[in-house]
Design an enzyme around this catalytic site. Structure first.
Site, PDB file in Angstrom:
ATOM      1  CG  ASP A 269      -1.809   1.165   1.325  1.00 58.74           C
ATOM      2  OD1 ASP A 269      -2.298   1.599   0.271  1.00 58.74           O
ATOM      3  OD2 ASP A 269      -2.028   1.671   2.438  1.00 58.74           O
TER       4      ASP A 269
ATOM      5  CG  ASP B  78      -3.294   8.352  -2.879  1.00 55.42           C
ATOM      6  OD1 ASP B  78      -4.408   8.546  -2.373  1.00 55.42           O
ATOM      7  OD2 ASP B  78      -2.238   8.355  -2.234  1.00 55.42           O
TER       8      ASP B  78
END
Length: 1359
Positions: free
Chosen positions: A426, A920
């Site tokens: 991540d 993102d």
């Protein structure tokens, strides 16, 4: 407020009386009033234990469990039978039991019956003692917990009495005070807080220390000082017990058959702690082992490592080898008997050769039982515990800030750490700090760069670098050969990802020594000290300044539409969250009373009417009975007026012209008000100025806007503490506070907010739609304190909000303005992402009262549903969050963790492919990839952002062809990095495109998946793991990473800023990403090598020793006889040679830690040239056969022709075997410490001591195989020592020669490193000598290698 309650009451009545389609009807069919459907087995009914339903209570609750917990496995009566039953579920124990029973059969008996029981009894006894100790500890803990006291309502005494936790039942009323631990899962019915809220701390559940808000069941008329359980006449229907901590579904049905939906915010979970609330009362809905805490109480995770799977295969080969040996002995014995025409010995009864061979087969199974290394499994568990101990106590993994160390939650996959090929990570909180700080924002399409704020962050960075003595930079260059359709460039004004940093030690000490000794979550100094943008401050001053005038030509005037956007933007930042407000001197659950506003209500009314504050919002419904502000703010006549906005440097001219064109002509998207134009505006503003002048000097100070008003509240503001569930929320609330839009308090139904120039206002909170990974946004529904309108404020991912805010109703001019705002905001979003900032969009929507009522019905239906509640709530939220008005966006900086670039570089050098899976934006992910050296300037960037599946299929073919052409042209020297967005990834995971995606990803050095959901993350990991057959590792820090962590072969959780969900689901838990480097490259390497070598050594030891007995069968007619004392035979592997392999498996180091850290490529070399593979297994077996032949036949030929008996022959054979086995380990060991030497010496001494004592004192222990004094006599004869020495040397000589030759041709990494360092030091010494000769003189300083102040540089050493 009364009208709002009336509205909710009407909705409740409609929910219970308009339809007869059942409990779970769709929105067009509402629940039945008289006969609700009940789904048996999927819900539970909870009634009060003392009340009008007490008779029905007995029938309903008798099947529910009590609150006593019992984590023990056994009792005094059941310990022996249950422990034995569980132990005999293991194949090893069943094997030992079978051999022991088999030895009791007379015709196949090999040893004395008691001897074969020894291995089984030892194993059972050791495990039983361990289980008994563990269970007794659990018993003491259970006893302590069950006997905790709590106040429970007693119907007979009509009062609350003290009662043990174990005596609490479902339906009991429990009264708790501040700082008490909750004994069971309670539905909150009463709180001493007048607003019906309380706070709990869930640290015992999930490790999160920030407080969680819980509220009393809505519409429950029990709040008050006279609350008594007798007044509770309701029935509770809820779902059956489950382990989902974040979900609770059900409804409470009042006496009037009005249903109120229940949710997780109404539930107090067992093991949590009441904080900052004097008294709460709840009814028990789940007790004991049915509580969510107990259902989540799972032990360590167990997985099967790849090494164990290989081991099981080789054990099967050992079984095959055992059967071959036993069959050989059986056939040989039958042929041997058949060869005698006349029996040479007396046999009772006739036994055919075939039957005798059958008996010998089972006898040999008993004799050669050691060949199956069942004890190896126990030894592996012990070795892994030792390895975990050293990993757990490695000081390099200790985080002093968090006072945490590494956690090893999976006890049996340590060796898999040394075989990782793919790492999935991540980004936020894993590669970065997850300590968010507001950096900049865009409102109304205007960018506010916050240059002073950027300089502030640079100062923090410089201070931190000076404190730590290191420097960090962000290099964000992109490949010139990028195949991306967009070129990436970093804005010069962008802040470094390394800017954000934690406070210094001194600051932390100051905070920890604060008078309250308490700070809010994510309330670091860096997050709080936001420096406002001067231009934005100037515009906000217009809200509280008399500078607003009707002089249309004034360069200082401001568009009221833009001012509307700015005010709504910061109001959304302040209230669209779940932040808990507290202060050192004020309880967290209190909402301060609203102070007198800086302006009177009339002033506020006039100002907002004259500014026409909601130009884009639908006009308020006149005469609506549900508008509680209709009387407070009667609508007056409003004119239109124009203000000029001065041009901003750096703003797009097109946008500037559009802004000037809409310098607040209030006629945009508004009905004709039928009043004069400029004159009305002039009169209105003049009246507003007159009001201000009448207020006196106090309000004149507001000319500075955020000046005197800010100073007057500075002291009190500094006392506010914000406790947020995520760092994003805290950063945005602190940003709003920097502009004096301050969140001062929160309750279940209201928020207290300070607005600049206005003062404290109470915002009525109607609904909270929390964030979830499907919607990727959060919304709050409030009634605006100034206009009385129902407003939805939404914040979320830009990819979602921009889609929801695509269209805007109104005139053509209004749509043109709004389109320009969207375009400019999108440009700013892209720019923020290129700077590496996390972006969020802020939007709003104004609801008409009728529209809100329709939505409220659906929402209440969804909240009161038990089944399909998630789907109904999701549908309700999606219906509300449409046609949003985009207000602006924010950019939040999140610095990289320390040593992340170095760690990723080392992992890639170790041959591990690193993938980043993040939610993102693509630009943000690429910027972070550059910063952490995942993407370098020489890499070729492949970008896959496709609008359709067919387009992706075509692009995939093009990318594959391009990569193949480049590989052919450059001989595979190029490296590629693939960037793929979430929508394209969804197509890539489909069956028809999966193969091409795999092929492309295999050719890439790294892959970056942007905008990926938690489900996509787990699918990607599973695809790579299953299709490529590689060892995968996933690392993350949040709940959205749990599925990915659980799917991977090795899951690692980072205990960061987002709670403990990832940690609780992981195999290993670390506090920083940099710890992966040593965990994999050092401990992973060591664990694999140690365990693999130990397993091979076990196979060697067992096969070598068993073959001694097998060779003897050729000289005893394959009768199953042995030449070794039976006690020594059994204890040889059980005692004499059992400890050295354990020490070997725990302490051996083939390469020093420093070398492994300096040379990551050793990790890949060790993984590709695996220690434990089929070829090494069979080489080990052949070596064991050779050594057994030497150990048997050297003594045989040495004693041939002598009068030595069986035991006299067997003793040197057994002793030689012991020396060979122990010294073989010395040869194979890479480390030899005093512990190794001590264990080896003690093992040999224990063998000789036992043999001599047994031979000297146990005369008839195993007569006639153990003749008195034979061993004592042998050790006095020189021939015994000559035979042992000759046998040992002959057996080990090939192994020694092989090792010497192998180390010469393939020197170890440690040796190569030492040779390089020695050569570099020699070159350096020679250079210094030449320099001294050249520069020597009478006053010259002699420079030499021995000078302590001069050291060779790292470049010189490497060269």
């Amino acid at each position: 407020m009364d009208r709002f309650h009336w509205l909710r009451h009407r909705c409740r009545q409609q929910l219970t009386g308009d339809s007869e389609r059942g409990c779970y009807a769709s929105p067009d069919g509402l629940p039945s009033k008289t006969s609700p459907q009940r789904v048996c087995g999927r819900r539970r009914t909870v009634l009060a234990r003392h009340g009008p339903h007490r008779h029905e209570y007995e029938d309903v609750s008798k099947k529910y469990k009590g609150n006593a917990i019992r984590t023990t496995k056994y009792s005094l009566l059941t310990f022996i039978p249950m422990n034995l039953f569980q132990q005999f579920h293991r194949a090893a124990n069943l094997y030992f039991l079978f051999l022991a029973l088999l030895n009791w059969v007379p015709v196949v008996e090999a040893f004395e019956k008691e001897i074969t029981m020894i291995p089984l009894l030892v194993v059972l006894l050791v495990i039983a003692v361990k289980d008994a100790i563990e269970d007794y500890r659990r018993y003491l803990f259970d006893k302590k917990v069950n006997n905790n006291m709590v106040r429970v309502f007693c119907g007979k005494q009509n009062a609350y009495i003290d009662r043990c936790w174990k005596d609490v039942r479902v339906g009991d009323f429990v009264r708790l005070s501040c700082n008490e631990i909750i004994p069971a899962d309670l539905l909150l019915l009463y709180s001493s807080d007048p607003r019906g809220v309380c706070y709990i701390e869930t640290a015992n559940l999930d490790g999160e220390t920030n407080l969680k808000l819980r509220q009393v069941v809505s519409d429950l008329s029990l709040q008050g000082a006279d609350f008594t359980p007798e007044s509770f006449h309701s029935r509770i229907e809820c779902e059956n017990p489950n382990n989902d901590l974040s979900r609770f579904k059900g409804y409470i049905e009042h006496s009037g058959e009005v249903r109120v939906g229940l949710h997780s915010g109404n539930l107090l979970l067992r093991s949590c702690t009441i904080r900052n609330t004097e008294t709460v009362v709840g009814i028990v809905v789940y007790a004991g082992h049915e509580t969510k805490a107990m259902m989540n109480n799972s032990g360590p995770r167990y997985k099967r490592s790849q090494l164990e799977k290989r081991l099981n295969t080789d054990v099967v080969w050992c079984v095959v080898l055992l059967l071959v040996m036993c069959l050989t002995a059986a056939v040989g014995h039958g042929l041997w008997l058949k060869s005698f025409k006349d029996s040479v010995f007396q046999v009772i009864g006739e036994t055919s050769p075939a039957l005798a061979g059958f008996y010998v087969f089972w006898t040999m199974i008993i004799v050669l039982q050691v060949l199956i290394p069942i004890s190896l499994y126990v030894s592996i568990e012990i070795v892994k515990l030792g390895q975990i101990y050293f990993i757990h106590n490695d000081l390099d993994f200790y985080n002093e800030q968090l006072d945490s160390r590494i956690q090893c939650r999976a006890l049996n996959i340590t060796e898999d750490l040394g075989q990782i090929q793919y790492l999935f990570s991540d980004k936020t909180g894993t590669l970065t700090e997850n300590k968010m700080v507001f950096r900049r924002c865009s409102i109304f399409g205007v960018d506010y760069p916050h240059a002073d704020n950027a300089r502030r962050l640079e100062v923090y960075e410089a201070e931190q670098n000076e404190a730590t003595g290191r420097t960090v930079t962000l290099k964000s260059a992109c490949s010139r050969k990028s195949l991306s359709c967009r070129s990436l460039s970093c804005n010069r004004s962008s802040v470094s990802l390394h800017t954000l940093t934690g406070e210094s030690l001194e600051e932390e000490e100051q905070l920890s020594n604060h008078a309250a000794t308490r700070t809010g979550a994510f309330c670091s100094r860096m997050a709080k000290d936001v420096v406002p943008d001067p231009e934005l401050v100037r515009k906000l001053n217009c809200l509280c300044s008399s500078a607003l005038s009707v002089r249309g030509s004034s360069a200082e005037s401001l568009s009221s539409l833009e001012l509307t956007y700015i005010t709504d933007f910061f109001l959304a930042l302040a209230i669209c969250n779940s932040v808990v407000v507290s202060s050192p001197t004020q309880p967290r659950h209190m909402v301060p009373e609203a102070r007198a506003p800086l302006r009177s209500l009339e002033e506020i009314k006039l100002m907002f009417q004259r500014l026409n504050f909601y130009s884009f919002s639908p006009p308020q419904i006149k005469g609506s009975p549900r508008s509680f502000t209709s009387k407070l703010f009667p609508r007056g006549k409003t004119g239109s007026f124009t203000f000029n906005t001065p041009p901003r440097s750096g703003v797009d001219p097109a946008l500037e012209s559009d802004q000037e064109a809409c310098k607040l002509k209030s006629k945009v998207d508004l009905p004709d008000r039928g009043d004069g134009g400029g004159s009305a505006a002039s009169r209105s503003l003049e009246e507003l100025e007159n009001f201000r002048e009448a207020k006196g000097d106090g309000d004149n100070q507001n000319l500075e806007g955020l000046g005197a008003d800010a100073e007057s509240k500075e002291d009190s503001d500094d006392e506010l503490l914000y406790e947020a569930e995520s760092p994003d929320e805290a950063a945005l609330v602190h940003a709003a506070r920097a502009y004096r839009c301050t969140l001062r308090g929160r309750s279940a139904e209201s928020l207290l907010v300070d607005l600049p120039g206005i003062g404290s206002l109470v915002v009525q909170l109607l609904h909270i739609l929390p964030f979830d990974s499907n919607r990727k946004r959060m919304s709050v529904v409030v009634r605006h304190p100034l206009t009385g309108q129902v407003v939805v404020y939404t914040k979320g991912a830009d990819s979602v909000i921009m889609d929801l805010a695509e269209t805007q109703e109104g005139s053509e001019r209004a749509q043109e303005i709004y389109s320009r705002i969207r375009e400019e905001t999108q440009k700013h979003l892209d720019g923020y992402a290129r700077e590496g900032l996390r972006t969020l969009c802020i939007a709003k929507k104004v609801l008409e009262e009728e529209e809100y009522e329709v939505w409220l019905k659906r929402q209440l239906l969804a909240e009161s549903s038990i089944e399909n509640q998630e789907e109904l709530l999701l549908d309700s939220a999606q219906r509300l969050e449409t046609n949003l008005t985009l207000l602006g966006c924010t950019g939040i900086v999140d610095r990289l963790q320390e040593e992340v670039p170095e760690t990723i570089e080392a992992l890639q050098d170790a041959g591990i492919k690193v993938w980043v899976l993040t939610g993102d934006k693509q630009e943000t992910a690429i910027n972070v990839a550059n910063a952490c050296k995942l993407l370098r300037s020489s890499d070729r960037l492949l970008t896959a952002n496709c609008g359709s599946k067919d387009a992706f299929a075509a692009l995939l073919g093009e990318l594959l062809m391009e990569v193949q052409r480049e590989e052919e042209r450059e001989d595979g020297a190029s490296s590629y990095v693939l960037v793929i967005d979430g929508r394209t990834l969804e197509w890539a995971l489909q069956e028809e495109l999966k193969g091409g995606f795999l092929e492309l990803s295999r050719k890439c050095k790294a892959v970056i998946c942007c905008r990926s959901t938690p489900l996509q993350k787990s699918k990607v990991v599973q695809l790579i793991r299953d299709k490529l057959g590689v060892m995968t590792l996933a690392v993350g820090d949040g709940a959205n990473d749990v599925s990915m962590i659980q799917v991977a072969d090795v899951g690692i959780g980072i205990s960061g800023q987002e709670g403990m969900q990832a940690v609780m689901s992981s195999d290993f838990a670390i506090s920083r990403f940099k710890h992966l480097k040593k965990l994999l490259l050092v401990h992973g390497h060591w664990c694999y090598h140690r365990l693999a070598n130990m397993i091979l050594y076990f196979f060697y030891k067992n096969v070598m020793y068993v073959n001694l007995l097998f060779w003897y069968q050729f000289f005893c007619g394959f009768s199953g006889s042995v030449m070794i004392n039976s006690w020594v035979l059994i204890l040889f592997n059980l005692v004499f040679t059992s400890v050295p392999p354990l020490v070997y498996g725990i302490l051996d180091r083939d390469t020093p830690a420093d070398t492994l850290m300096k040379l990551p490529e050793l990790y890949e070399a060790a993984r590709t040239t695996k220690v434990y593979i089929p070829s090494t297994f069979w080489i080990t077996i052949l070596d064991a056969f050779y050594q057994s032949l030497v150990c048997f036949f050297v003594p045989y030929f040495a004693l041939a022709g002598s009068d030595a008996g069986t035991l006299s022959f067997g003793s040197p054979v057994n002793t030689s075997a012991l020396f060979v086995i122990l010294l073989h380990q010395v040869i194979e060991s890479n480390t030899l410490t005093w512990i190794h030497v001590l264990v080896l010496v003690l093992s040999a001494a224990l063998y000789f001591g036992f043999v001599q004592l047994y031979s000297a004192f146990c005369v008839v222990c195993s007569h006639p195989t153990n003749l008195f004094g034979v061993e004592t006599l042998l050790i006095t004869q020189p021939l015994f020592y000559i035979i042992c020495a000759l046998t040992t040397v002959t057996a080990l000589l090939p192994r020694i020669l092989f090792r010497a030759l192998f180390n010469t041709l393939h020197p170890s990494s440690a040796l190569r490193s030492a040779q390089r360092e020695e050569a570099a030091a020699e070159r350096y010494r020679r250079r210094m000598q030449r320099w001294n000769l050249k520069h020597s003189g009478p006053s010259g300083l002699q420079v030499c290698a021995d000078n302590a102040g001069l050291e060779p540089s790292e470049d010189e050493v490497v060269s």
